[in-house]
Design an enzyme around this catalytic site. Structure first.
Site: not given
Length: 968
Positions: A451-458, A868, A911
């Site tokens: 996912g994009p940076p800052g979404v809480g993966k870590t 796309s 999107k």
């Protein structure tokens, strides 16, 4: 034989420093043994008595010796060995514990008896003319209480602590608690008769038959005598010892010679008991020979140490060298260990508790390396390599696992506590935990959070570890180009170390942690190999059960380790590596989710970090919404957290400065009369203060001031009477709700609450970064809104087409806007498809054949590419050709083939969020993406009119029809 030793001991010269006078009590011993020689029968029944402590306790035997000297021969016999009770008749004796050394036949030993019952029993035995008892050595039990006296044990407990083989001892004297014993013959305990005092039945032990003329026995006995002679020549301590206790030895046979050597040596309790229990005369002689040989070696070492130390002695160093000599002696005697022995002990202590859990092949390597360590010199480089290798091998948690928690309800609470939204992600994690509960272990899967940076993966990975009750370890592989970071270095290299996973296991201390491998999509590739290929063995569930680190060079079981990887873009992860992972996509957050996250998580944490209380600040929902829409449109919330921190830092600076002003101004009622009136501005800021950080405000009128400050309040004064504050445009325009000034106190206190709303938000975070995504309220002819996916989330993308020139056969296409190769091909396909569709609708229209077009995608500084944008380009060209704008509030995405077929796209959630943020009401998606859209949360799909199309003809009807078309 031993008479020669006695003569040698008596004639050997003694150094003036070490010679010591024979105690006066030796004369008493002489009188005893003089009587023994006068009566041969008595000599056959009474053996020579000796002990290492005889010189100290000889005076206590003097009384018995004087009685023997004053009596005649027959009386002497009766005094020492009464004829009424013979030793061979003793089959039930009182058991006396010996704590230090065993008592050998023919030697005496003083002991201290602290048990009154035992003392009474011994005295009773003397009165009954049966002065015999059994002396048994106490077992050396390391787990026994050192503070507990041996006489505190009773009955069977005391019996279990005694060796079964001991000595029948004559009680020669009892003086208070001290009892003097003389060894007679060997005994073995058969059973307990009485518990307190301990009385046992015994069997008398006899030496095994032996041949006096056997050459081996003779040679061994001669070697014992020879060794004793050598020791006598080297050690002055032995000379004093033998001179005192061998003056009246008399005859000796082979068994007595063996006991003599063991008794006068410095053997420890275990070795002495071994000699006492040995009934084979030859074996006993050999054991005694080993003991006296050891004394010989100790004497040589003592001589060497003394010689080496004496060479360095000087007046100033005498005290220091004496301490060094003491350390050297302790080291040689084994009382202190050297570095290698200490290291070996440390490594063995590490593997001790987990020895059964360590695999056999690893344990074998450890034993081999420990043996190698003992043979190496401490100064060699190989010694340090082996020591470091053993340090790593023994520090790993072999077979040490933490207890896992598969409580799904608890895991749900933890995930909800740490993260808002992400329903699909949480559901997948709970499924994973549920499967682990049924299987009994959570292993075999490699999760990849993308996912994009800052979404809480870590932070999601950390929450999974907390939910499973596993240790958490994180390391990033972004930009990693050295395979050795994963697989370790060879031990032959200088500064070699194991790989990251081995370091993880050592620092964590368990063999089943949760390892978070961050930024796996950014693995590098350099001259040191391909780390992505090296990760295959690590992340493959079929291979990592025997992971081989180059440094350790032994297989390590990593099958119990739970790996969680994070990536921004899965397309950059190598295919073989991605095939081993289960990808869980985290698309990002919509505005509503960001509002909840900011209010429930970010603001609270930031306020506590800045030390600000909740009642001091009021951050309105309108301000948060404006912050999200105009400053933080990215998919994650990391930038949102930064902006909130920026707001609270400025508030903290204002509060501190205001507090400093209040402390510097301490007005009193008397000082008001002699100072000019000061003013308070409309925000409650004191005017007339030389404060460079206060914003410039208009001075309130007297009427306005009277409304805010009553006549009873104290008017704050300053030392500066200019009445106008300094200004600074960079400071925020702070609004305070309330000012309270207490006139009954000497110091005025200002209580303020800072209000941050949409009106003054720019004073804290600057001008808005983003304007509206929509450039056009009503898209003109030739302009169509598309939807695109970026690493920061979804965004809207306009495609514009205009006419350059027109003429017979001048058809063509110019492309601008930093388009990639894929989008350039899409534009060419779009031109062909548009021409075919236009001819279908208007067969006589040759617009594309006779017109040169210019297709542009705004924001030309940003590179754009991806499959796309085809349908959006076709719609833009057709809008220009038909001079007809597309339907209002319409956005589309999808790739088109030459036949007009719409292909599926990715990033549906991103999107959709971008379209909703831009106020789009109608969205066109490929029909193949219907399933992806159905999986979205209801709050994301709310208010949207979505159409799913298979061919471009459906898009044409939706985009250019005036009639409202329902959802397909």
């Amino acid at each position: 034989m031993l008479k020669l030793l006695c003569r040698l001991a008596s004639q050997s010269p003694l150094s003036p420093k070490l010679a010591r006078p024979i105690p006066d009590s030796s004369a008493a011993f002489g009188r005893v043994f003089y009587s023994l020689r006068r009566n041969p029968n008595l000599h056959r029944r009474v053996f020579f008595c000796s002990s290492s402590d005889a010189s100290e306790d000889a005076g206590k035997v003097a009384a018995a010796a004087s009685e023997v000297d004053s009596a005649d021969e027959d009386d002497s016999v009766n005094a020492i060995l009464p004829t009424v009770f013979r030793p061979e008749d003793c089959f039930t004796v009182l058991a006396l514990p010996l704590t230090h050394r065993p008592l050998f036949p023919g030697f005496y030993m003083p002991i201290y008896v602290k048990d009154p019952k035992v003392l009474a029993a011994l005295e009773e035995s003397q009165r009954r003319q049966a002065p015999f008892a059994g002396a048994f050595l106490v077992k050396d039990e390391p787990d026994s209480d050192p503070e507990k006296n041996i006489y505190d044990y009773k009955g069977q407990e005391l019996l279990n602590r005694l060796h079964k083989v001991g000595t029948l001892a004559r009680i020669t004297a009892i003086q208070g608690e001290q009892v003097i014993l003389v060894g007679h013959r060997r005994l073995r305990i058969t059973e307990m008769v009485e518990e307190d005092p301990l009385t046992v039945n015994v069997d008398h032990l006899k030496d095994l038959p032996y041949d006096k003329d056997d050459d081996v026995i003779k040679a061994t006995s001669f070697e014992v005598i020879s060794t004793v002679r050598d020791v006598l020549q080297k050690s002055s301590l032995w000379r004093d010892h033998v001179q005192t206790y061998t003056k009246h030895i008399g005859e000796f046979n082979y068994p007595r010679l063996a006991d003599f050597g063991a008794a006068i040596s410095g053997a420890n309790r275990v070795q002495g008991q071994q000699v006492l229990e040995e009934l084979d005369v030859l074996r006993r002689l050999q054991l005694s020979l080993e003991l006296v040989k050891k004394e010989m070696e100790i004497s040589k070492i003592q001589e060497t140490i003394a010689k080496a130390i004496e060479e360095k002695i000087s007046g100033e160093q005498r005290r220091y060298l004496l301490n060094e000599q003491l350390k050297a002696i302790k080291k040689e005697l084994g009382l202190e260990t050297d570095d290698k022995t200490a290291l070996t002990g440390k490594f063995k202590e590490r593997i001790g508790p987990n020895k059964e859990k360590i695999p056999a092949h690893v344990l074998q390597v450890i034993e081999e390396e420990l043996t190698k360590l003992q043979l190496l010199e401490a100064s060699s480089s190989e010694f340090n390599v082996t020591r470091n290798y053993l340090d790593w091998l023994t520090a790993l948690p072999w077979g040490n696992y933490s207890d896992e928690n598969f409580d799904v309800v608890r895991a749900q609470e933890i995930l909800d506590e740490d993260h808002y939204g992400l329903t699909d992600v949480k559901e997948r994690i709970l499924e994973f935990i549920a499967v682990g509960k049924l299987r009994g272990t959570a292993q075999g899967k490699i999760i990849c959070l993308s996912g994009p940076p800052g979404v809480g993966k870590t932070s999601i990975g950390r929450s999974i570890a907390r939910a499973l009750n596993r240790k958490f370890y994180r390391f990033s592989v972004g930009g990693l180009s050295d395979v050795a970071e994963i697989k370790g270095h060879r031990r032959t290299y200088i500064g070699a170390m194991p790989g990251k996973l081995v370091q993880c296991l050592k620092s964590i201390g368990t063999a089943n942690p949760l390892v978070l491998i961050d930024e796996i999509d950014k693995l590098g590739r350099g001259h040191a190999g391909d780390p992505a290929s090296a990760m295959l063995e690590l992340l493959d569930p079929e291979q990592n059960a025997n992971f081989l680190d180059h440094y350790l060079d032994v297989p390590i079981d990593l099958s119990k380790v739970l790996f969680v990887c994070t990536a921004n873009v899965v397309e950059t992860i190598p295919g073989p590596l991605l095939d081993r992972m289960e990808v869980i996509s985290i698309a990002g957050y919509i505005t509503d989710e960001k509002m909840h996250i900011a209010r429930d998580y970010l603001e609270k944490t930031t306020r506590e970090t800045c030390g600000i209380k909740a009642e001091q600040v009021d951050l309105t929902d309108a301000a948060l919404l404006a912050l999200i829409e105009s400053y933080c449109r990215e998919a994650g919330v990391r930038n949102l957290q930064k902006q909130i921190e920026k707001i609270y830092r400025k508030i903290a600076l204002h509060l501190v400065r205001q507090g400093a002003v209040n402390e510097s101004v301490s007005p009193t009622l008397d000082s008001r009369e002699n100072k000019p009136d000061s003013l308070v501005d409309s925000t409650g800021t004191m005017m007339g203060v030389d404060n460079q950080d206060k914003p410039e405000k208009e001075v309130s009128t007297d009427e306005e001031q009277s409304d805010k400050i009553s006549s009873d309040d104290v008017i704050l004064q300053t030392d500066v009477g200019q009445g106008q504050p300094q200004t600074n445009d960079s400071s925020p325009d702070v609004t305070m709700d309330k000012i309270e000034v207490n006139s009954t106190q000497e110091e005025a206190k200002v209580i303020e609450k800072v209000l941050v709303d949409q009106a003054n938000l720019s004073d804290y975070v600057g001008k808005p970064v983003f304007q509206a995504d929509r450039i056009y309220d009503h898209t003109p002819v030739g302009v169509v809104m598309g939807l695109a996916w970026t690493a920061m989330g979804g965004t809207t993308l306009y495609i514009e087409t205009s006419q350059i020139e027109e003429g017979e056969g001048k058809g063509g296409l110019n492309l601008t806007g930093q388009l990639g190769d894929v989008m350039k091909e899409s534009a060419q396909i779009a031109l062909t498809v548009s021409r075919a569709i236009l001819l279908t609708k208007e067969p006589t229209d040759n617009f594309f054949a006779n017109t040169k077009l210019h297709l542009h995608v705004p924001a030309g500084a940003t590179p754009k590419d991806g499959p796309s944008a085809g349908c959006t380009m076709i719609t833009s060209m057709l809008s220009l050709a038909m001079k007809k704008p597309v339907k209002k509030d319409l956005a589309m995405t999808g790739e088109v083939t030459l036949t007009g077929k719409i292909l599926p796209i990715g990033g549906v959630k991103e999107k959709t969020i971008a379209a909703k943020r831009s106020g789009v009401k109608t969205i066109i998606f490929p029909a193949a993406n219907r399933r992806d859209f159905d999986e979205l949360a209801s709050n994301v799909k709310e208010g949207l009119d979505v159409h799913f199309v298979d061919g471009y003809s459906e898009i044409y009807d939706l985009a250019f029809s005036d009639e409202k078309v329902g959802e397909n």
